[in-house]
Write a protein that holds these residues in place. Structure first.
Motif, PDB file in Angstrom:
ATOM      1  N   PRO A 144       0.812  -1.216   0.000  1.00  0.00           N
ATOM      2  CA  PRO A 144       0.000   0.000   0.000  1.00  0.00           C
ATOM      3  C   PRO A 144       0.849   1.271   0.000  1.00  0.00           C
ATOM      4  N   THR A 145       0.416   2.228  -0.786  1.00  0.00           N
ATOM      5  CA  THR A 145       1.155   3.480  -0.961  1.00  0.00           C
ATOM      6  C   THR A 145       0.189   4.621  -0.696  1.00  0.00           C
ATOM      7  N   VAL A 146       0.604   5.560   0.160  1.00  0.00           N
ATOM      8  CA  VAL A 146      -0.287   6.683   0.481  1.00  0.00           C
ATOM      9  C   VAL A 146      -0.495   7.522  -0.782  1.00  0.00           C
ATOM     10  N   ILE A 147      -1.759   7.834  -1.071  1.00  0.00           N
ATOM     11  CA  ILE A 147      -2.083   8.621  -2.268  1.00  0.00           C
ATOM     12  C   ILE A 147      -1.631  10.060  -2.031  1.00  0.00           C
ATOM     13  N   PRO A 148      -0.804  10.617  -2.937  1.00  0.00           N
ATOM     14  CA  PRO A 148      -0.346  11.994  -2.734  1.00  0.00           C
ATOM     15  C   PRO A 148      -1.553  12.947  -2.657  1.00  0.00           C
ATOM     16  N   ASP A 149      -1.400  14.027  -1.873  1.00  0.00           N
ATOM     17  CA  ASP A 149      -2.495  15.002  -1.672  1.00  0.00           C
ATOM     18  C   ASP A 149      -3.104  15.496  -2.978  1.00  0.00           C
ATOM     19  N   TRP A 150      -2.230  15.737  -3.973  1.00  0.00           N
ATOM     20  CA  TRP A 150      -2.675  16.355  -5.220  1.00  0.00           C
ATOM     21  C   TRP A 150      -3.380  15.368  -6.151  1.00  0.00           C
ATOM     22  N   LEU A 158      -6.337   3.542 -10.717  1.00  0.00           N
ATOM     23  CA  LEU A 158      -5.799   2.924 -11.928  1.00  0.00           C
ATOM     24  C   LEU A 158      -4.293   2.681 -11.826  1.00  0.00           C
ATOM     25  N   LEU A 159      -3.677   3.242 -10.799  1.00  0.00           N
ATOM     26  CA  LEU A 159      -2.247   2.949 -10.574  1.00  0.00           C
ATOM     27  C   LEU A 159      -2.049   1.604  -9.872  1.00  0.00           C
ATOM     28  N   THR A 160      -3.134   0.955  -9.457  1.00  0.00           N
ATOM     29  CA  THR A 160      -2.993  -0.345  -8.791  1.00  0.00           C
ATOM     30  C   THR A 160      -2.787  -1.480  -9.794  1.00  0.00           C
ATOM     31  N   ASP A 161      -3.121  -1.241 -11.081  1.00  0.00           N
ATOM     32  CA  ASP A 161      -2.953  -2.299 -12.087  1.00  0.00           C
ATOM     33  C   ASP A 161      -2.840  -1.746 -13.512  1.00  0.00           C
ATOM     34  N   VAL A 162      -3.872  -1.048 -14.002  1.00  0.00           N
ATOM     35  CA  VAL A 162      -3.932  -0.705 -15.436  1.00  0.00           C
ATOM     36  C   VAL A 162      -2.694   0.067 -15.898  1.00  0.00           C
ATOM     37  N   VAL A 163      -2.336   1.112 -15.165  1.00  0.00           N
ATOM     38  CA  VAL A 163      -1.205   1.938 -15.617  1.00  0.00           C
ATOM     39  C   VAL A 163       0.105   1.137 -15.547  1.00  0.00           C
ATOM     40  N   PRO A 164       0.425   0.520 -14.401  1.00  0.00           N
ATOM     41  CA  PRO A 164       1.670  -0.258 -14.388  1.00  0.00           C
ATOM     42  C   PRO A 164       1.689  -1.402 -15.394  1.00  0.00           C
ATOM     43  N   THR A 165       0.552  -2.046 -15.633  1.00  0.00           N
ATOM     44  CA  THR A 165       0.556  -3.165 -16.576  1.00  0.00           C
ATOM     45  C   THR A 165       0.763  -2.660 -18.006  1.00  0.00           C
ATOM     46  N   GLY A 166       0.087  -1.567 -18.373  1.00  0.00           N
ATOM     47  CA  GLY A 166       0.294  -0.997 -19.707  1.00  0.00           C
ATOM     48  C   GLY A 166       1.736  -0.534 -19.875  1.00  0.00           C
ATOM     49  N   LYS A 328       4.578  -2.310  -7.555  1.00  0.00           N
ATOM     50  CA  LYS A 328       5.339  -1.553  -6.556  1.00  0.00           C
ATOM     51  C   LYS A 328       6.654  -0.991  -7.144  1.00  0.00           C
ATOM     52  N   ARG A 329       7.310  -1.784  -7.983  1.00  0.00           N
ATOM     53  CA  ARG A 329       8.563  -1.344  -8.601  1.00  0.00           C
ATOM     54  C   ARG A 329       8.340  -0.102  -9.463  1.00  0.00           C
ATOM     55  N   LEU A 330       7.197  -0.045 -10.140  1.00  0.00           N
ATOM     56  CA  LEU A 330       6.966   1.022 -11.114  1.00  0.00           C
ATOM     57  C   LEU A 330       6.324   2.271 -10.526  1.00  0.00           C
ATOM     58  N   LEU A 331       5.727   2.150  -9.334  1.00  0.00           N
ATOM     59  CA  LEU A 331       4.910   3.259  -8.818  1.00  0.00           C
ATOM     60  C   LEU A 331       5.606   4.622  -8.760  1.00  0.00           C
ATOM     61  N   PRO A 332       6.837   4.711  -8.232  1.00  0.00           N
ATOM     62  CA  PRO A 332       7.433   6.050  -8.133  1.00  0.00           C
ATOM     63  C   PRO A 332       7.494   6.760  -9.484  1.00  0.00           C
ATOM     64  N   ARG A 333       7.910   6.028 -10.536  1.00  0.00           N
ATOM     65  CA  ARG A 333       8.013   6.599 -11.874  1.00  0.00           C
ATOM     66  C   ARG A 333       6.625   6.985 -12.411  1.00  0.00           C
ATOM     67  N   LEU A 334       5.655   6.131 -12.165  1.00  0.00           N
ATOM     68  CA  LEU A 334       4.320   6.365 -12.736  1.00  0.00           C
ATOM     69  C   LEU A 334       3.610   7.521 -12.036  1.00  0.00           C
ATOM     70  N   ILE A 335       3.847   7.670 -10.743  1.00  0.00           N
ATOM     71  CA  ILE A 335       3.261   8.815 -10.020  1.00  0.00           C
ATOM     72  C   ILE A 335       3.802  10.112 -10.630  1.00  0.00           C
ATOM     73  N   GLU A 336       5.090  10.122 -10.988  1.00  0.00           N
ATOM     74  CA  GLU A 336       5.678  11.295 -11.665  1.00  0.00           C
ATOM     75  C   GLU A 336       5.003  11.545 -13.018  1.00  0.00           C
ATOM     76  N   HIS A 337       4.792  10.468 -13.775  1.00  0.00           N
ATOM     77  CA  HIS A 337       4.148  10.616 -15.089  1.00  0.00           C
ATOM     78  C   HIS A 337       2.728  11.170 -14.963  1.00  0.00           C
ATOM     79  N   VAL A 338       2.022  10.777 -13.897  1.00  0.00           N
ATOM     80  CA  VAL A 338       0.662  11.311 -13.687  1.00  0.00           C
ATOM     81  C   VAL A 338       0.770  12.785 -13.306  1.00  0.00           C
TER      82      VAL A 338
END
Ligand SMILES: NC(=O)c1ccc[n+]([C@@H]2O[C@H](COP(=O)([O-])OP(=O)(O)OC[C@H]3O[C@@H](n4cnc5c(N)ncnc54)[C@H](O)[C@@H]3O)[C@@H](O)[C@H]2O)c1
Ligand SMILES: [Zn+2]
Ligand SMILES: [Zn+2]
Length: 382
Positions: A144-150, A158-166, A328-338
């Motif tokens: 689990p990752t705390v959702i950033p305020d913004w 969609l960051l739990t599966d669709v975005v990282p899988t794509g 989990k490996r991809l989340l930091p990068r994908l949060i930046e992309h969002v």
């Protein structure tokens, strides 16, 4: 609490189930705020995944508010709004240490291939899923990752599966600058893979499906060149012709075991169940990539027994790459992309449905009604 309840193929309902409890010091209990239905859930719903038990709650794409944590969970506290990766992972084993969170060795005593997945049959560990008001999250100190305020919770879910899988589909395709990438499937995963292919430097992105409304969506959102395979005589010949006779540099299978497009595969794999599903999208991927190319598979296949043209893989020197996404490996990068607007996940959400109407939501998504791309279930009060 209320939860989705599987009654057998094509039959789900809402049921009162006992509240989940902390069972292990690394657990958390989460009150669900959003929970998607995934193309992977359809394989369960249609009865293609072995050991999918009556009474199971599906759901591996959810966000929620932490209600309670076990004594060993130090990074979360009650009240945190989190997004929860679909993989359950220990964070400490041989595979987790390499970032292969989808292949954790400690969370699924039933199998040595896939790790644990929320609500995905006993072949993926038998964990209860998040299409419910509450869910127990094992190894809550890892996923689990705390959702950033913004961040909008609709993007977060969609960051739990669709975005990282794509994204991982595009990553595994080994895209180099200017490459032509062909993607089979214009569901949420194929659409997201098309968007992400550009982030890796693709020069041309082609998407096949047969549902016009999804092709329209992929054309806009990818953006992508889109084709209806039902209007093309031979997809492989078409792909050769449009790439100077060579084939695409990379191909992505974002369809999996329920592919349409070949009546023999459909009868063998989806009607008579003599093979485990129809691998026609994978056929097309292998045959339309060029010699020395890469085929990236994120479409889900069950156990062994598929009809796959493995001889062509050998003779063309193709590299096959495949996995469950390692969220989990991809989340930091994908949060930046969002954050910087390179990926806009929530645009894929076409349906917001109260959890009470979960049966309708499955029906609409399964039958591809009402131009449905991605449905999200909302528990009461979410
Ligand atoms: N590896 C992972 O981590 C992971 C994660 C999520 C989903 N998945 C899998 O990815 C696949 C896609 O998921 P989704 O949510 O987009 O599902 P979806 O069912 O919404 O979309 C699948 C699409 O494929 C199309 N299709 C059928 N046959 C085709 C063919 N021969 N060629 C091209 N398109 C064809 C369908 O019309 C549909 O639009 C599923 O198999 C799912 O289980 C894998
Ligand atoms: Zn999913
Ligand atoms: Zn592990």
């Amino acid at each position: 609490m209320k939860a989705m309840d599987y009654r057998g193929p094509y039959r789900v309902r809402l049921k009162d189930k006992p509240m989940p409890k902390i069972e292990h010091p690394r657990d958390a209990i989460v009150r669900v705020t959003r929970s998607c239905i995934c193309g992977s859930d359809l394989h369960l719903y249609h009865g293609y995944v072995p050991d999918t038990r009556i009474g199971m709650t599906f759901g591996h794409e959810f966000t929620g508010v932490v209600e309670e944590v076990g004594p060993e969970v130090e990074n979360l506290k009650a009240g945190d709004h989190v997004l929860v990766p679909f993989n359950i992972a220990c964070g400490q084993c041989h595979f987790c240490k390499q970032g292969l969170f989808g292949n954790c060795h400690e969370v699924n005593p039933q199998a040595t291939a896939v790790g644990g997945i929320f609500g995905y049959s006993h072949t993926a560990g038998g964990y209860e899923g998040g299409q419910a008001e509450y869910v127990r999250v094992p190894y809550a100190d890892v996923g689990p990752t705390v959702i950033p305020d913004w961040m909008d919770p609709d993007d977060a879910v969609l960051l739990t599966d669709v975005v990282p899988t794509g994204y991982q589909a595009a990553e595994m395709a080994g895209i180099r600058k200017g490459d032509t990438v062909v993607i089979f499937g214009a569901g949420p995963i194929g659409i997201m893979a098309a968007r992400c292919a550009w982030l890796f430097g693709a020069g041309r992105v082609i998407v096949f499906d047969y549902l016009e409304y999804r092709l329209d969506f992929a054309r806009e959102y990818g953006p992508a060149e889109v084709y209806n395979f039902k209007e093309i005589d031979d997809v492989v010949v078409f792909m050769k012709k449009t790439t100077d006779g060579l084939g695409a540099d990379g191909a992505i299978d974002a369809v999996g075991l329920e592919a349409s497009g070949n009546s023999w595969q459909t009868v063998m794999g989806r009607k008579l169940l003599l093979t485990s599903g129809s691998a026609i999208a994978l056929h097309w991927a292998i045959n339309s990539v060029k010699k020395g190319g890469i085929v990236s598979i994120v479409g889900v296949y069950g156990p062994t027994g598929n009809l796959v043209p493995i001889g062509n893989v050998v003779n063309k020197g193709i590299t096959l790459r495949a996995n469950q996404a390692s969220v989990k490996r991809l989340l930091p990068r994908l949060i930046e992309h969002v954050k910087n607007g390179h990926i806009e996940p929530k645009k894929l959400i076409t349906h917001k449905v109260p959890l009470d109407d979960v049966a309708d939501a499955y029906h609409i998504f399964s039958r591809k009604l009402d131009n449905c791309i991605k449905p999200v279930l909302l528990p009461a009060g979410a």
